[in-house]
Design a protein around this motif. Sequence first.
Motif, PDB file in Angstrom:
ATOM      1  N   ARG A 135      88.312 -20.711 -81.201  1.00  0.00           N
ATOM      2  CA  ARG A 135      87.539 -21.508 -81.643  1.00  0.00           C
ATOM      3  C   ARG A 135      86.850 -21.975 -81.592  1.00  0.00           C
ATOM      4  O   ARG A 135      86.356 -22.737 -81.249  1.00  0.00           O
ATOM      5  CB  ARG A 135      87.829 -21.292 -83.581  1.00  0.00           C
ATOM      6  CG  ARG A 135      87.329 -21.414 -84.571  1.00  0.00           C
ATOM      7  CD  ARG A 135      87.596 -23.013 -85.156  1.00  0.00           C
ATOM      8  NE  ARG A 135      85.960 -23.557 -86.069  1.00  0.00           N
ATOM      9  CZ  ARG A 135      85.387 -24.209 -85.557  1.00  0.00           C
ATOM     10  NH1 ARG A 135      84.895 -24.764 -84.846  1.00  0.00           N
ATOM     11  NH2 ARG A 135      84.480 -25.144 -86.366  1.00  0.00           N
ATOM     12  N   ASP A 136      88.127 -23.149 -80.926  1.00  0.00           N
ATOM     13  CA  ASP A 136      87.575 -24.298 -80.960  1.00  0.00           C
ATOM     14  C   ASP A 136      87.009 -24.275 -79.362  1.00  0.00           C
ATOM     15  O   ASP A 136      85.637 -24.888 -79.399  1.00  0.00           O
ATOM     16  CB  ASP A 136      89.506 -24.791 -80.117  1.00  0.00           C
ATOM     17  CG  ASP A 136      89.577 -26.245 -81.147  1.00  0.00           C
ATOM     18  OD1 ASP A 136      89.181 -25.538 -82.968  1.00  0.00           O
ATOM     19  OD2 ASP A 136      90.795 -26.276 -81.552  1.00  0.00           O
ATOM     20  N   ALA A 137      86.876 -22.969 -78.549  1.00  0.00           N
ATOM     21  CA  ALA A 137      86.501 -22.936 -76.941  1.00  0.00           C
ATOM     22  C   ALA A 137      85.753 -22.616 -77.533  1.00  0.00           C
ATOM     23  O   ALA A 137      83.828 -22.680 -77.089  1.00  0.00           O
ATOM     24  CB  ALA A 137      86.747 -22.109 -76.194  1.00  0.00           C
ATOM     25  N   PHE A 138      84.749 -21.874 -78.427  1.00  0.00           N
ATOM     26  CA  PHE A 138      83.235 -21.160 -78.648  1.00  0.00           C
ATOM     27  C   PHE A 138      82.280 -21.919 -80.134  1.00  0.00           C
ATOM     28  O   PHE A 138      81.425 -21.312 -80.330  1.00  0.00           O
ATOM     29  CB  PHE A 138      83.414 -19.272 -78.968  1.00  0.00           C
ATOM     30  CG  PHE A 138      83.839 -18.627 -77.990  1.00  0.00           C
ATOM     31  CD1 PHE A 138      82.684 -19.153 -76.921  1.00  0.00           C
ATOM     32  CD2 PHE A 138      84.908 -18.613 -77.219  1.00  0.00           C
ATOM     33  CE1 PHE A 138      82.683 -17.722 -75.839  1.00  0.00           C
ATOM     34  CE2 PHE A 138      85.173 -17.775 -76.201  1.00  0.00           C
ATOM     35  CZ  PHE A 138      84.793 -17.989 -75.949  1.00  0.00           C
ATOM     36  N   GLY A 139      83.664 -22.870 -80.066  1.00  0.00           N
ATOM     37  CA  GLY A 139      82.631 -23.719 -81.851  1.00  0.00           C
ATOM     38  C   GLY A 139      82.473 -22.627 -82.952  1.00  0.00           C
ATOM     39  O   GLY A 139      81.154 -23.210 -83.954  1.00  0.00           O
ATOM     40  N   SER A 140      83.194 -21.534 -83.195  1.00  0.00           N
ATOM     41  CA  SER A 140      82.504 -21.027 -84.283  1.00  0.00           C
ATOM     42  C   SER A 140      83.392 -19.499 -84.737  1.00  0.00           C
ATOM     43  O   SER A 140      84.910 -19.610 -83.784  1.00  0.00           O
ATOM     44  CB  SER A 140      81.101 -20.212 -84.623  1.00  0.00           C
ATOM     45  OG  SER A 140      81.198 -18.698 -83.604  1.00  0.00           O
ATOM     46  N   TYR A 141      84.002 -18.768 -85.285  1.00  0.00           N
ATOM     47  CA  TYR A 141      84.530 -17.604 -85.891  1.00  0.00           C
ATOM     48  C   TYR A 141      83.896 -16.596 -85.226  1.00  0.00           C
ATOM     49  O   TYR A 141      84.816 -15.694 -84.927  1.00  0.00           O
ATOM     50  CB  TYR A 141      84.443 -18.184 -87.374  1.00  0.00           C
ATOM     51  CG  TYR A 141      86.254 -18.966 -87.863  1.00  0.00           C
ATOM     52  CD1 TYR A 141      87.564 -18.854 -86.731  1.00  0.00           C
ATOM     53  CD2 TYR A 141      86.428 -19.997 -88.235  1.00  0.00           C
ATOM     54  CE1 TYR A 141      89.033 -19.688 -86.807  1.00  0.00           C
ATOM     55  CE2 TYR A 141      86.979 -20.948 -88.292  1.00  0.00           C
ATOM     56  CZ  TYR A 141      88.210 -20.565 -87.819  1.00  0.00           C
ATOM     57  OH  TYR A 141      89.437 -21.504 -88.023  1.00  0.00           O
ATOM     58  N   SER A 142      82.453 -17.047 -84.742  1.00  0.00           N
ATOM     59  CA  SER A 142      82.220 -15.449 -84.329  1.00  0.00           C
ATOM     60  C   SER A 142      82.881 -14.993 -83.596  1.00  0.00           C
ATOM     61  O   SER A 142      83.217 -13.262 -83.217  1.00  0.00           O
ATOM     62  CB  SER A 142      80.971 -15.424 -83.583  1.00  0.00           C
ATOM     63  OG  SER A 142      80.171 -16.284 -84.718  1.00  0.00           O
TER      64      SER A 142
END
Length: 166
Positions: A135-142
Amino acid sequence: VLIAQVGFLTHLVPLVADRPGVDPGFAIAVNAFMALVGRVVLGFIIDRLSPRPAAALSFLVQVGAIAVLVFAETPSVIYGACAVYGFSVGNNITLSPLIVQREYGGDDFPRIVALSTAMVQILYAFGPGLLGILRDAFGSYSVPLAVCIALNLVASGLILLRPRPA
């Protein structure tokens, strides 16, 4: 599956907290209540089911609920997805020993279940952290939710494979 399940449940509050009209506490309560209902229902019908296909179906139900939660914005749809997900949550822990009980002798049951439980608990402990890192690495929960879906899809196929007799 439990890596995805424990990770998903740990992140359910922040996942739904920013959606208008959604009470994250109520989403958790719906999930927990339906987990109880799912376990009771399974208890009444499991003797008529084969546990491997039942487990695969449970995993796929979770895939569907997660997929809905990815896109859902209205409270009723979010709570409904939490209810569906919750219905299968309690069954994943229950079905594993049932599979062992039906496929191995009574003398082997304690050893196999103990080893399986120990391995699974070590692995699923990484679920919340893994989803948080993603989540932190990609900025969302997708991406984390896509990983949960992928893990459940792989598990639904693997659980249908039976070991070959020695």
